[in-house]
Design a protein around this motif. Sequence first.
Motif, PDB file in Angstrom:
ATOM      1  N   MET B   1      49.349  10.899  53.907  1.00 13.36           N
ATOM      2  CA  MET B   1      48.741  11.785  52.910  1.00 13.36           C
ATOM      3  C   MET B   1      47.432  12.334  53.456  1.00 13.36           C
ATOM      4  SD  MET B   1      47.534  10.874  49.078  1.00 13.36           S
ATOM      5  CE  MET B   1      46.214   9.856  49.672  1.00 13.36           C
ATOM      6  N   SER B   2      47.257  13.629  53.285  1.00 10.88           N
ATOM      7  CA  SER B   2      46.007  14.184  53.805  1.00 10.88           C
ATOM      8  C   SER B   2      44.863  13.869  52.853  1.00 10.88           C
ATOM      9  CB  SER B   2      46.135  15.681  54.014  1.00 10.88           C
ATOM     10  OG  SER B   2      46.690  16.267  52.873  1.00 10.88           O
ATOM     11  N   LEU B   3      43.672  13.940  53.406  1.00 12.27           N
ATOM     12  CA  LEU B   3      42.474  13.633  52.617  1.00 12.27           C
ATOM     13  C   LEU B   3      42.288  14.658  51.507  1.00 12.27           C
ATOM     14  CD1 LEU B   3      39.807  12.025  52.379  1.00 12.27           C
ATOM     15  CD2 LEU B   3      38.816  13.673  53.965  1.00 12.27           C
ATOM     16  N   LEU B   4      42.369  15.914  51.898  1.00 17.29           N
ATOM     17  CA  LEU B   4      42.206  16.970  50.902  1.00 17.29           C
ATOM     18  C   LEU B   4      43.377  17.924  51.023  1.00 17.29           C
ATOM     19  CD1 LEU B   4      40.217  18.477  48.855  1.00 17.29           C
ATOM     20  CD2 LEU B   4      39.690  19.917  50.809  1.00 17.29           C
ATOM     21  N   GLU B   5      43.925  18.237  49.906  1.00 17.13           N
ATOM     22  CA  GLU B   5      45.060  19.149  49.893  1.00 17.13           C
ATOM     23  C   GLU B   5      44.796  20.167  48.784  1.00 17.13           C
ATOM     24  OE1 GLU B   5      48.314  18.423  51.618  1.00 17.13           O
ATOM     25  OE2 GLU B   5      48.718  20.498  51.058  1.00 17.13           O
ATOM     26  N   VAL B   6      44.494  21.386  49.197  1.00 14.11           N
ATOM     27  CA  VAL B   6      44.233  22.425  48.189  1.00 14.11           C
ATOM     28  C   VAL B   6      45.436  23.346  48.174  1.00 14.11           C
ATOM     29  CG1 VAL B   6      42.717  24.285  47.461  1.00 14.11           C
ATOM     30  CG2 VAL B   6      41.774  22.337  48.665  1.00 14.11           C
ATOM     31  N   ARG B   7      45.925  23.648  46.965  1.00 16.50           N
ATOM     32  CA  ARG B   7      47.094  24.523  46.887  1.00 16.50           C
ATOM     33  C   ARG B   7      46.827  25.632  45.889  1.00 16.50           C
ATOM     34  NH1 ARG B   7      50.686  19.900  45.675  1.00 16.50           N
ATOM     35  NH2 ARG B   7      50.804  18.731  47.624  1.00 16.50           N
ATOM     36  N   ASN B   8      47.097  26.819  46.340  1.00 11.43           N
ATOM     37  CA  ASN B   8      47.193  27.957  45.441  1.00 11.43           C
ATOM     38  C   ASN B   8      45.981  28.128  44.529  1.00 11.43           C
ATOM     39  OD1 ASN B   8      48.489  30.144  44.500  1.00 11.43           O
ATOM     40  ND2 ASN B   8      49.574  29.051  42.866  1.00 11.43           N
ATOM     41  N   LEU B   9      44.800  28.026  45.104  1.00 13.72           N
ATOM     42  CA  LEU B   9      43.578  28.146  44.307  1.00 13.72           C
ATOM     43  C   LEU B   9      43.293  29.618  44.039  1.00 13.72           C
ATOM     44  CD1 LEU B   9      41.291  26.317  43.220  1.00 13.72           C
ATOM     45  CD2 LEU B   9      40.056  26.779  45.320  1.00 13.72           C
ATOM     46  N   ARG B  10      43.118  29.931  42.768  1.00 13.03           N
ATOM     47  CA  ARG B  10      42.826  31.321  42.367  1.00 13.03           C
ATOM     48  C   ARG B  10      41.558  31.315  41.537  1.00 13.03           C
ATOM     49  NH1 ARG B  10      46.809  35.503  41.980  1.00 13.03           N
ATOM     50  NH2 ARG B  10      45.914  36.451  40.135  1.00 13.03           N
ATOM     51  N   VAL B  11      40.593  32.127  41.937  1.00 13.11           N
ATOM     52  CA  VAL B  11      39.323  32.146  41.216  1.00 13.11           C
ATOM     53  C   VAL B  11      38.963  33.576  40.873  1.00 13.11           C
ATOM     54  CG1 VAL B  11      36.907  31.458  41.257  1.00 13.11           C
ATOM     55  CG2 VAL B  11      38.564  30.203  42.619  1.00 13.11           C
ATOM     56  N   SER B  12      38.534  33.785  39.653  1.00 22.76           N
ATOM     57  CA  SER B  12      38.060  35.131  39.293  1.00 22.76           C
ATOM     58  C   SER B  12      36.686  35.013  38.652  1.00 22.76           C
ATOM     59  CB  SER B  12      39.028  35.795  38.331  1.00 22.76           C
ATOM     60  OG  SER B  12      39.044  35.092  37.114  1.00 22.76           O
ATOM     61  N   PHE B  13      35.978  36.116  38.668  1.00 21.13           N
ATOM     62  CA  PHE B  13      34.659  36.178  38.032  1.00 21.13           C
ATOM     63  C   PHE B  13      34.705  37.193  36.919  1.00 21.13           C
ATOM     64  CE2 PHE B  13      33.473  34.441  42.100  1.00 21.13           C
ATOM     65  CZ  PHE B  13      32.463  33.563  41.776  1.00 21.13           C
ATOM     66  N   ALA B  14      34.142  36.820  35.792  1.00 20.35           N
ATOM     67  CA  ALA B  14      34.004  37.806  34.722  1.00 20.35           C
ATOM     68  C   ALA B  14      32.707  38.553  34.968  1.00 20.35           C
ATOM     69  CB  ALA B  14      33.959  37.107  33.364  1.00 20.35           C
ATOM     70  N   THR B  15      32.760  39.848  35.134  1.00 20.61           N
ATOM     71  CA  THR B  15      31.557  40.650  35.335  1.00 20.61           C
ATOM     72  C   THR B  15      31.511  41.694  34.230  1.00 20.61           C
ATOM     73  OG1 THR B  15      32.560  42.406  36.638  1.00 20.61           O
ATOM     74  CG2 THR B  15      31.921  40.427  37.829  1.00 20.61           C
ATOM     75  N   PRO B  16      30.363  42.328  34.078  1.00 18.83           N
ATOM     76  CA  PRO B  16      30.268  43.374  33.041  1.00 18.83           C
ATOM     77  C   PRO B  16      31.300  44.474  33.250  1.00 18.83           C
ATOM     78  CG  PRO B  16      28.101  42.857  33.919  1.00 18.83           C
ATOM     79  CD  PRO B  16      29.096  42.097  34.748  1.00 18.83           C
ATOM     80  N   ARG B  17      31.747  44.620  34.482  1.00 14.54           N
ATOM     81  CA  ARG B  17      32.715  45.694  34.737  1.00 14.54           C
ATOM     82  C   ARG B  17      34.141  45.175  34.788  1.00 14.54           C
ATOM     83  NH1 ARG B  17      28.800  45.678  37.917  1.00 14.54           N
ATOM     84  NH2 ARG B  17      27.115  47.174  37.660  1.00 14.54           N
ATOM     85  N   GLY B  18      34.340  44.019  34.272  1.00  8.22           N
ATOM     86  CA  GLY B  18      35.693  43.494  34.250  1.00  8.22           C
ATOM     87  C   GLY B  18      35.851  42.331  35.198  1.00  8.22           C
ATOM     88  N   SER B  19      37.052  41.829  35.264  1.00 11.96           N
ATOM     89  CA  SER B  19      37.301  40.630  36.047  1.00 11.96           C
ATOM     90  C   SER B  19      37.439  40.968  37.533  1.00 11.96           C
ATOM     91  CB  SER B  19      38.557  39.966  35.505  1.00 11.96           C
ATOM     92  OG  SER B  19      39.035  39.035  36.440  1.00 11.96           O
ATOM     93  N   VAL B  20      36.840  40.119  38.357  1.00 15.95           N
ATOM     94  CA  VAL B  20      36.917  40.321  39.797  1.00 15.95           C
ATOM     95  C   VAL B  20      37.678  39.154  40.396  1.00 15.95           C
ATOM     96  CG1 VAL B  20      35.587  40.330  41.925  1.00 15.95           C
ATOM     97  CG2 VAL B  20      34.780  41.626  39.974  1.00 15.95           C
ATOM     98  N   GLN B  21      38.736  39.456  41.116  1.00 12.89           N
ATOM     99  CA  GLN B  21      39.534  38.402  41.725  1.00 12.89           C
ATOM    100  C   GLN B  21      38.888  38.042  43.052  1.00 12.89           C
ATOM    101  OE1 GLN B  21      42.750  37.490  40.138  1.00 12.89           O
ATOM    102  NE2 GLN B  21      42.120  35.671  41.277  1.00 12.89           N
ATOM    103  N   ALA B  22      38.060  37.003  43.055  1.00 14.07           N
ATOM    104  CA  ALA B  22      37.337  36.662  44.279  1.00 14.07           C
ATOM    105  C   ALA B  22      38.224  35.896  45.258  1.00 14.07           C
ATOM    106  CB  ALA B  22      36.096  35.846  43.938  1.00 14.07           C
ATOM    107  N   VAL B  23      38.986  34.970  44.731  1.00 11.66           N
ATOM    108  CA  VAL B  23      39.912  34.239  45.588  1.00 11.66           C
ATOM    109  C   VAL B  23      41.289  34.378  44.989  1.00 11.66           C
ATOM    110  CG1 VAL B  23      40.588  31.998  46.468  1.00 11.66           C
ATOM    111  CG2 VAL B  23      38.181  32.614  46.391  1.00 11.66           C
ATOM    112  N   GLU B  24      42.212  34.837  45.808  1.00 11.30           N
ATOM    113  CA  GLU B  24      43.521  35.113  45.257  1.00 11.30           C
ATOM    114  C   GLU B  24      44.494  33.983  45.535  1.00 11.30           C
ATOM    115  OE1 GLU B  24      45.133  39.150  45.597  1.00 11.30           O
ATOM    116  OE2 GLU B  24      46.733  37.928  46.437  1.00 11.30           O
ATOM    117  N   SER B  25      44.418  33.491  46.757  1.00  8.12           N
ATOM    118  CA  SER B  25      45.212  32.291  46.987  1.00  8.12           C
ATOM    119  C   SER B  25      44.607  31.588  48.178  1.00  8.12           C
ATOM    120  CB  SER B  25      46.667  32.649  47.223  1.00  8.12           C
ATOM    121  OG  SER B  25      46.916  32.834  48.575  1.00  8.12           O
TER     122      SER B  25
END
Lengths: 326, 341, 359
Positions: B1-25
């Motif tokens: 088993m690996s120490l860290l296993e990150v899968r399919n992380l998606r992060v967005s930011f809510a900004t005044p101009r709408g949502s920004v997809q900073a990390v898609e995968s």
Amino acid sequence: MRRFLLRRLAWFALTVWAVITISFVLMRSVPGGPLSSDRTLHPSVEAAVNARYHLDWPAWRQYLQTLGPLNLDEHGLLGDRSAVFGGILALDLGPSLQHRDVSVNEIVAQSLPVSAALGVTALGWALLLGLAGGLVSALRPGTALDTTARVLSTLGLSLPNFVIASLLVLALAVALPIFPVAGWGSPAHLVLPGFALGAPFAAYVARLFRAGLLETLSQDCIRTARAKGVPWRAIVLRHALPGALVPVISFLGPAAAGILTGSLVIERIFTIPGTGSHFVAGALNRDYALAMGVTLVYTVAVYALNVLVDLAYALIDPRVELEKDA
Amino acid sequence: MSLLEVRNLRVSFATPRGSVQAVESFGVSIDAGETIALVGESGSGKSVSALALARLLPTPPARIETGEVLFEGRDLLLLGERELQRVRGKELGFVFQDPTSSLHPLMTIGEQLEEALLVHERLPRTSARQRAEWALAEVGIAEPKARLTAFPHQLSGGMRQRVMIAMALLTRPKLLIADEPTTALDVTVQASLFALLRKVQREHGTALLLITHDLALVSTFARRTLVMYAGAVVESGLTSELVARPAHPYTRALLRSVPSLSTSLDHALPVIPGTPPDPAHPALGCAFAPRCEFALTACHQRRPALVALSTSASGAAGVRVYNRRVACTESERALAAEVSS
Amino acid sequence: MSTSPRKGEWFSDATFERVAAQFAVEQVPNLWADVRRRLAARASARWSLRWLLALVLASLIVPLLPLPSPAAMALDKQPKPPVAPWVEPFNERFEPYYGELNPLDRALVSVRQRAFGEKQTGPWLGTDAKGRDTLARILWGSRTSLLVALFAALTSLTIGVAWGAIAGLARSRVDNAMMRTVDVLQSLPTIFLVIFLLSFLNAPSPTGAARSVSRETVFFLVIGAVSWLPMARVVRGQVLALRSAAFVESARTQGASTGWIVRAHLVPNVLPIVLVYLTLTLPSVILYEAFLSFLGLGVEAPNVSWGVLAADGAEAISPLATFWWLPLGPALAMGATLLALGLLGDALRDALDVKRSEA
Ligand SMILES: Nc1ncnc2c1ncn2[C@@H]1O[C@H](COP(=O)(O)OP(=O)(O)O)[C@@H](O)[C@H]1O
Ligand SMILES: [Mg+2]
């Protein structure tokens, strides 16, 4: 540190000197002496009074007399022992022109504790409400609690203290007789005037503290602390609070000056026998000595507080170098 | 088993101009003691990914939409705040880009170092202080005892970053995430800092996720490399191979834009044409397509997934490539072009 | 609206700097359109502006309105409580006593008399102990506050801005001297000196002769004298910051003249902060006036100001009889006006993004 204090002392002396001189010039440049409203006085009585207060002296001598124990007699030499008071350098503010048998020192000694109690209460209200409001706002930004606190603080900033005082008295002394309407003597007498006097400053403190907290909480070093696994409460208290308090602390100087100024009005509304009401009465009755004395006392108080604020500032922020920007 | 296993992380930011997809995968797998490099031009989502996996992003505005972050088998995204605090700083250390702003300006170095020990190991203050002193010595700071009472502004930038490293390693974390640890520093101290990182990492057996855009460094440092573009991992593989034979056109372009001493001055340094996409308006197809020399019409319409590069594809290009994952349908051509050049 | 990221919401990164630099150039021409849009998008800013405009208008045309005279007394001995407008909309008891008026106001009043005759509004906000109509007094009193605000705005914008700009642009010795002056003036307990001055002018002159300067003149001079100090400080700070800003430096290296730099770079970049500080100065000056008037050192009867009204109101409070409308009216008027200025200032600061450019 020593150099900082010395430098501040020099500035302080300069300010005091300026205050004395400006008040002196203002007083003398106005037509009519201090006693000129006593028109009923017999000329001989007036002459006697003038002599007692040295109002018959030439202006330069009166000036020196006011300043300090530099009593030059007519021949320009030292040593006129008949001088009534020792001058400001000797910490003697002279006799009151209005209250004939009392010295300004005595008036100040009597009334300053009253004003100080009022001022400290006001500052207490300002810090208590302001810090609490700011904290709540900053930790829950955008919630109803935050909005309420901000609306209240905007209101507090836009109502003059005497208006707040009137409304408070109407509500909590007249409509619901919880507190006394006016007067002095018991702690209950302090509540309403203290609140009215402190409210605008509470509003400002709340704003400063909210902005300060939000700003410090958004800094990179807070992220570092979170990355270290420090619990949120400790982050707020230990990491964010000191930085957020800096603007509040530097506002304390102006706040103290504002509270002193405001007390002129509040003491009048609530008929509190403080220094402020003596000042107003003194000024209105052309009691030079009293008015100037109180002005000086207040100047000293504000100045001392400002120095304390600067010291506190340097205590919190190690990057502040007192010597550099005194 | 690996120490860290990150899968399919998606992060967005809510900004005044709408949502920004900073990390898609974003996905990565790190074994104990291993070093992995994460490269990509700025704005590609490296920092956001790294912060998101430890839930260090302020939410709002940030929002972790999907993903799994398995750290020793536990999903950090599902942990309670308390448990998470026990992982952060204890098992997982961070070194950030700018040591000047990352250190608390109003606290002494000692206070900041000891804090993690007091929180995680409940040491008495004196022994925490002792450990802090050792840690400073270990990262090569002279007169560590005297430094404990210093404030960050009294140290140089390089020293500050050493303090950050000492701070991150104080609790012997299993994984260290270093986000461009030298970008804010003088070139002259960069090498020594990397040597330091490497030394302590070896000694403690710490796994390292090194975020950088110094590709030259990557090849000497990390066994495996991840390349990010526009919020997504576009290529991953063994560093030596990836640098020698990039299969994604973006990696290829990135490598070609690295100046080296041998680049003669009369040749303009090849730059990647065009600008990175605006994360507020993500494209339909491959995010790199508008800048890509290999792009076909299809590239603009469908986004390729990150898949293992098939042996047949690499074979067709005339090379053998192992363990490579690429998000590009035209990787075969890119690889072939690379081989023939 | 541009999609450029604003600094501060983002991690500072080379890309953002680059993008920001692109838009910094493009944004200047439509900065004001942008500001207007952002202000209009904010309900608090819209209502504040409406209130302030209505107030200014009302105070300008107050002599024309069918209000009772603010000075006409009825010896009632007791303040009369408000009567709702729908109960007594108007009455015919207008008494044209105004005390001294300037010629323009006199003309306006005579127009009013011709138009409305004896007709006047009922005591919608009650009357005071001397039978004077509270609403009329509040509206006439607004003129003092607004005049003081106008005067302070003018001194801030002329003396304050000029002083700050010159200090900021001048060589360090001149700058030092100028700012030390501001320091000394600011560290003086001006309010006490002002009270001093005004109270001396307040006292009856011994000879009974007319004073050479009227108290009101001094009053305005004093307010003007203290109101420009913060503005000078802020403008100097901004000018100093701009002087070393990259875009000014680059303009200079490209050979732009000082005049051009001032016009093209300094003025547009100092203006926002000046506007924001103006919205801070005006409330404090209005409070200052009210404060002095409250102490009986402001305008002289039969003129009226909100401070005078608030003082009357405060005096009218006693446990025995509540004349609540006397403190309430001026409190609401002043509160609403200061609130409007405060909200407008906040909105303006956000719209102009002043805090960030200050840093
Ligand atoms: N606070 C924020 N608000 C909105 N968007 C953000 C914020 N922080 C980062 N982003 C977005 O995340 C993207 C990736 O940023 P980042 O991870 O810092 O890039 P890198 O570290 O690779 O240079 C940026 O392009 C930006 O669109
Ligand atoms: Mg980054």
